[in-house]
Design a protein around this motif. Structure first.
Motif, short mmCIF file in Angstrom:
data_model
loop_
_atom_site.label_atom_id
_atom_site.label_comp_id
_atom_site.label_asym_id
_atom_site.label_seq_id
_atom_site.Cartn_x
_atom_site.Cartn_y
_atom_site.Cartn_z
N HIS A 1 -14.93 12.52 -23.04
CA HIS A 1 -14.34 13.84 -22.71
C HIS A 1 -12.98 13.96 -22.52
O HIS A 1 -12.33 14.98 -22.70
N VAL B 1 -17.89 11.34 -29.67
CA VAL B 1 -18.71 11.91 -28.58
C VAL B 1 -20.07 11.26 -28.26
O VAL B 1 -20.81 10.90 -29.34
N HIS C 1 -23.04 11.98 -27.59
CA HIS C 1 -24.39 12.30 -28.35
C HIS C 1 -24.23 12.08 -29.68
O HIS C 1 -25.39 11.55 -30.21
N ASP D 1 -25.32 13.95 -19.14
CA ASP D 1 -24.71 14.93 -19.85
C ASP D 1 -25.80 15.84 -20.19
O ASP D 1 -26.90 15.54 -20.70
N HIS E 1 -26.25 17.81 -22.90
CA HIS E 1 -26.57 17.77 -24.29
C HIS E 1 -27.18 16.48 -24.81
O HIS E 1 -27.60 16.37 -25.86
N SER F 1 -17.27 19.16 -31.96
CA SER F 1 -18.07 18.80 -30.72
C SER F 1 -19.29 18.24 -31.35
O SER F 1 -19.83 17.77 -32.43
N CYS F 2 -20.17 17.84 -30.08
CA CYS F 2 -21.30 17.19 -30.29
C CYS F 2 -22.54 18.25 -30.86
O CYS F 2 -23.51 17.83 -31.30
N CYS G 1 -14.48 14.71 -27.22
CA CYS G 1 -14.72 16.26 -26.67
C CYS G 1 -13.69 17.07 -26.58
O CYS G 1 -13.55 17.87 -26.91
N CYS H 1 -13.29 20.83 -26.65
CA CYS H 1 -14.29 21.47 -26.33
C CYS H 1 -14.56 21.86 -24.83
O CYS H 1 -15.06 22.89 -24.43
N ILE H 2 -13.63 21.05 -23.72
CA ILE H 2 -13.76 21.53 -22.41
C ILE H 2 -12.36 21.74 -22.05
O ILE H 2 -11.95 21.38 -20.77
N ASN I 1 -21.10 24.75 -28.41
CA ASN I 1 -22.23 25.18 -27.73
C ASN I 1 -22.10 26.39 -26.55
O ASN I 1 -23.23 26.85 -26.26
N ARG J 1 -14.49 28.38 -20.35
CA ARG J 1 -15.00 27.38 -20.93
C ARG J 1 -13.89 26.34 -21.65
O ARG J 1 -13.77 25.25 -21.66
#
Ligand code: MIC
Ligand code: SF4
Length: 629
Positions: free
Chosen positions: A65, A99, A101, A119, A121, A296-297, A357, A360-361, A378, A384
């Motif tokens: 992350h 990532v 996942h 997490d 996901h 991303s995942c 990540c 993504c965040i 997602n 976000r």
């Protein structure tokens, strides 16, 4: 009566209780994963259990992350995670490896096993035929220590796939269509189990896109059969011996079935707000955009980014916008280098970043004021991407790439079809570190604050409603991710200053002034991530209970684990500033909350006997120690 895949795996892993829909069971967990932003807490919590080493068959601590180490505190967290994992017997995946996942299904997922991950996901590994569930750090800590994961046995919603996808439509569109049909609450209390002839037309990474974003329906998890496609994928990953076939019995009974003809799926976009705000591309084509993000995942796999590279080859990104590519893993990045995609993307003007990540965040590439960022991620709720002023829309990789060329939302079917010819997976575990055991000293920086001791629940809870929020509040609303908070994930006193900061920047001061109190919410309170901090930080501020109309699964469990009671009632009767008092001596009995010393309203909850015992003890860690002694 025959069984579903879900039923078979759950039954084989039931260690406590009876595996029947609606009943609580203790699930045996084979594998666990943590990541850096939830992992520091999960590992501190594991340490607090006082065990010598991890007990689950396989535990992997990922760093993804904040893998860019955008602040020194994050880098400190990485070294803490690396050393504590090694010390207690877990594999550590270094920053830059990718990532969690994506990596987990590439390197560790095993059909038929269970995975618990810190997490939301984590269900991504359902694409390989695992029961993979997202949970808060404390639940994962207990499972790492060999304890059961307690859950209410979900219903099974069969998703019958027929046909095959046409050019322009992708696995992302499949899950967007499902979200459109069942909404962000439609999966609550359910597992989405895929079946039908269409399954064999989807690769494992495509299945993983679908199971990944099944999390956005609120489902406990999603799962695909394990078939020849799975076997070939595992062979490619040089671990075919992990394969086994998994399929539902011919006469398996599902609680409900959705039919989906893949031939009818068209490109979709989830416009800003909620992941179920889904529109066919025709309705939104032409909308100007400021940024495109592919990765991303959800869509960071090789085929997705290869497709984007083929679309962009020989063309250029519209000069008025930027395109960011974030491969899901180092394996994917190496494959993109090998097949020339990397070069094609750079030549087209894209910026390719380290696998992880990050953006993504909101760690980097935070959308500007009023900007619209079109992303293959997602989640698209406000804030976000790292700023409450930016907006995010969701789509698949081909739609994102086509839009990057035009600078506006574009139907990929306007372009000539591209076809991905798979190359061999490049297996290289250089950044997966094997544990070295007790000789490794755990490195702790001053930013890693001690956990507060959990104390038994008092008989009476009293205080003020410190905030009243609307329906659908996400964990990102409760505790935003992004540049202001990501480096503070190990420091509850500091991160708690950001609770509800996007909603009401006076909340922290009010909590301090009033010495804690209550939160009042609406429907589906706490939807979204597994972020335990969205419960730990309110606890740090003295929040004693949350009253809401309904709660999202993981957040509900997190509240209980930290010692905050999730009460269900008609919250229309309450407002900010009301003084509440509730006698909690007998949580099994009839409960009512008194509002301002006069009006009383009935209150219920969805607490199991075990949940009540956890709350009485003050939280999951205190309870686990109590049970052990
Ligand atoms: C997310 O996508 O929201 C996160 C960041 O991965 C979270 C975990 C976290 O808050 O660290 C999740 O999905 O659980
Ligand atoms: Fe990372 Fe984004 Fe996936 Fe969460 S949703 S695990 S932040 S890539």
């Amino acid at each position: 009566m025959g069984m579903t895949i879900t039923g078979k795996i759950l039954k084989a892993h039931t260690g406590d209780g009876t595996c029947e829909v609606g009943r609580e069971i203790g699930l045996i967990i084979d594998q666990c994963l943590t990541q850096d932003s939830t992992g520091t807490m999960a590992w501190l919590e594991f340490e607090a259990l006082g065990l010598d080493e991890v007990q689950a068959k396989r535990v992997v601590s990922y760093c993804d992350h904040t893998s860019l180490g955008f602040k020194g505190e994050s880098t400190d967290d990485h070294y803490f995670l690396q050393t504590i994992a090694s010390h207690f017997g877990a594999i550590y995946s270094k920053p830059g490896n990718g990532v969690c996942h994506q990596l987990h299904y590439e390197r560790f997922g095993v059909p038929g096993e269970t995975l618990l991950g810190a997490d939301s996901h984590t269900p991504t590994c359902g694409g390989l035929g695992m029961i993979a569930i997202g949970a808060g750090g404390m639940d994962v800590a207990v499972a790492m220590g060999g304890g059961y994961f307690y859950l209410t046995v979900p219903e099974v919603l069969g998703v019958n796939l027929t046909g095959s996808l046409n050019w322009g439509s992708s696995a992302k569109d499949v899950i967007l269509m499902i979200l459109k049909e069942i909404s962000v609450k439609g999966g609550v209390g359910k597992v989405l189990e895929y079946m039908g002839d269409g399954v064999k037309t989807l690769s494992v990474p495509e299945r993983a896109t679908i199971t990944n974003m099944g999390a956005e329906t609120g489902a406990t998890t999603s799962i695909f059969p394990s078939d020849e496609v799975t076997r070939l994928f595992l062979r490619g990953q040089k671990r075919e011996s992990d394969w086994k076939e998994l399929k539902a019995d011919e006469d398996a009974s599902y609680d409900d079935i959705i039919e989906l003809d893949l031939d009818m799926i068209t490109p979709q976009v989830a416009m800003p707000g909620m992941p179920d705000n889904v529109h066919p591309v025709e309705e939104v084509a032409g909308t100007p955009i400021d940024q495109v993000f592919i990765g991303s995942c959800t869509n960071g796999g090789y085929a997705d980014i290869r497709k984007a590279a083929l679309i962009l080859r020989g063309k250029r990104v519209d000069p008025s916008i930027e395109l960011i590519i974030s491969p899901g893993s180092r394996q994917v990045l190496q494959m993109l280098i090998k097949d020339g995609s990397f070069e094609a993307l750079i030549k087209a003007g894209a910026r390719v970043i380290d696998p992880g990540c990050n953006a993504c965040i909101g760690i980097g590439f935070v959308p500007g004021h009023g900007h619209l960022s079109l992303r293959t991620v997602n989640r698209n709720w406000a804030g976000r991407g790292g700023s409450k002023f930016g907006r995010i829309a969701l789509c698949g990789a081909e739609l994102a790439a086509a839009s990057a060329i035009k600078g506006e939302i574009t139907d990929p079917r306007e372009l000539d079809p591209v076809k991905v010819d798979m190359i061999d997976y490049i297996v290289d575990d250089l950044l997966m570190l094997k544990p070295q055991g007790k000789k490794v000293e755990i490195r702790r920086s001053p930013n890693i604050a001690q956990l507060r001791r959990q104390i038994p629940l008092p008989d009476l809870l009293e205080g003020e409603v410190l905030i009243k929020v609307a329906d659908g509040i996400s964990t990102d609303d409760i505790l935003p991710a992004g540049p202001s908070t990501q480096h503070l994930r190990s420091n509850l006193p500091e991160i708690s200053k950001f609770v509800f900061s996007y909603q009401d920047d006076g909340f922290y001061a009010r909590c301090r002034e009033k010495n804690g109190g209550f939160i009042v919410g609406g429907e589906n309170y706490g939807q979204g991530s597994s972020r335990e901090h969205a419960a730990l930080a309110p606890f740090e501020l003295g929040i004693k209970a949350v009253f809401a109309k309904s709660f999202a699964r993981i957040h509900h469990a997190n509240l209980i684990n930290v010692g905050i009671i999730p009460f269900v009632c008609d919250t229309d009767e309450m407002k900010q500033g009301d003084r509440l008092s509730i006698d909690v001596t007998d949580l099994r009995g009839e409960l009512e909350v008194s509002i301002n010393g006069s009006k009383k309203i009935p209150v219920s909850h969805n607490l199991s006997e075990r949940d009540i015992a956890i709350l009485k003890a003050g939280g999951l860690l205190a309870y686990t120690k109590e049970v052990k002694n």
